[in-house]
Design a protein around this motif. Structure first.
Motif, PDB file in Angstrom:
ATOM      1  N   GLU A  51       4.706  42.298  68.992  1.00 43.16           N
ATOM      2  CA  GLU A  51       4.995  41.226  69.799  1.00 43.16           C
ATOM      3  C   GLU A  51       5.728  41.636  71.127  1.00 43.16           C
ATOM      4  O   GLU A  51       6.537  42.630  71.180  1.00 43.16           O
ATOM      5  CB  GLU A  51       5.765  40.414  69.053  1.00 43.16           C
ATOM      6  N   VAL A  52       5.350  40.948  72.281  1.00 43.96           N
ATOM      7  CA  VAL A  52       5.929  41.241  73.400  1.00 43.96           C
ATOM      8  C   VAL A  52       6.499  39.868  73.872  1.00 43.96           C
ATOM      9  O   VAL A  52       5.485  38.898  73.811  1.00 43.96           O
ATOM     10  CB  VAL A  52       4.928  41.616  74.412  1.00 43.96           C
ATOM     11  N   VAL A  53       7.728  39.764  74.290  1.00 46.71           N
ATOM     12  CA  VAL A  53       8.231  38.394  74.766  1.00 46.71           C
ATOM     13  C   VAL A  53       8.591  38.284  76.230  1.00 46.71           C
ATOM     14  O   VAL A  53       8.711  39.294  76.946  1.00 46.71           O
ATOM     15  CB  VAL A  53       9.437  37.824  74.186  1.00 46.71           C
ATOM     16  N   ASN A  54       8.283  37.228  76.983  1.00 52.89           N
ATOM     17  CA  ASN A  54       8.958  36.968  78.492  1.00 52.89           C
ATOM     18  C   ASN A  54      10.222  36.557  78.291  1.00 52.89           C
ATOM     19  O   ASN A  54      10.819  35.786  77.787  1.00 52.89           O
ATOM     20  CB  ASN A  54       7.924  35.831  79.044  1.00 52.89           C
ATOM     21  N   LEU A  55      10.970  37.613  78.893  1.00 52.01           N
ATOM     22  CA  LEU A  55      12.629  37.407  79.009  1.00 52.01           C
ATOM     23  C   LEU A  55      13.037  36.245  79.694  1.00 52.01           C
ATOM     24  O   LEU A  55      14.041  35.676  79.296  1.00 52.01           O
ATOM     25  CB  LEU A  55      13.177  38.881  79.641  1.00 52.01           C
ATOM     26  N   LYS A  56      12.095  35.789  80.715  1.00 50.74           N
ATOM     27  CA  LYS A  56      12.537  34.537  81.442  1.00 50.74           C
ATOM     28  C   LYS A  56      12.205  33.376  80.586  1.00 50.74           C
ATOM     29  O   LYS A  56      12.743  32.126  80.878  1.00 50.74           O
ATOM     30  CB  LYS A  56      11.377  34.276  82.724  1.00 50.74           C
ATOM     31  N   LYS A  57      11.641  33.522  79.466  1.00 50.97           N
ATOM     32  CA  LYS A  57      11.407  32.218  78.444  1.00 50.97           C
ATOM     33  C   LYS A  57      12.397  32.371  77.356  1.00 50.97           C
ATOM     34  O   LYS A  57      12.072  31.766  76.420  1.00 50.97           O
ATOM     35  CB  LYS A  57       9.792  32.265  78.458  1.00 50.97           C
ATOM     36  N   VAL A  58      13.402  33.184  77.280  1.00 51.50           N
ATOM     37  CA  VAL A  58      14.167  33.319  76.125  1.00 51.50           C
ATOM     38  C   VAL A  58      15.379  32.571  76.483  1.00 51.50           C
ATOM     39  O   VAL A  58      15.845  32.182  77.360  1.00 51.50           O
ATOM     40  CB  VAL A  58      14.632  34.923  76.014  1.00 51.50           C
TER      41      VAL A  58
END
Length: 95
Positions: A51-58
């Motif tokens: 998994e990779v997440v978008n830090l701007k959407k945390v």
């Protein structure tokens, strides 16, 4: 084309790679490591092998006493940083 700014997270499951937005989920033709390389400069960070997440959407990070990190995204999705990636996430967050 899918806009990078709309992506909440990218994950691998059942031999496929998926991109999740607030409204839909898309199957991608790329491998997770290829996407990670492409999106590294765009505020995306790997939190586990799959998994990779978008830090701007945390929405928030919840650090527990046991050392695990719970990640809540803006759409309410909850996921966890694997132990292998905890130090990298702490480095990115400046902890």
């Amino acid at each position: 084309m899918l806009d990078k700014r709309d992506i909440l997270r990218i994950y691998a499951a059942n031999g496929k790679v998926y991109a999740v937005t607030a409204s839909d989920e898309y199957v991608l033709r790329y491998r997770l490591y290829e996407l990670e390389e492409c999106l590294k400069r765009e505020s995306f960070v790997r939190i586990s092998n799959s998994e990779v997440v978008n830090l701007k959407k945390v929405k928030n990070f919840d650090l527990s006493f046991t050392g695990t990190i719970c990640v809540t995204l803006t759409d309410g999705t909850v996921t966890y940083v694997s132990r292998r990636y905890v130090s990298r996430i702490k480095e990115v967050l400046g902890i």
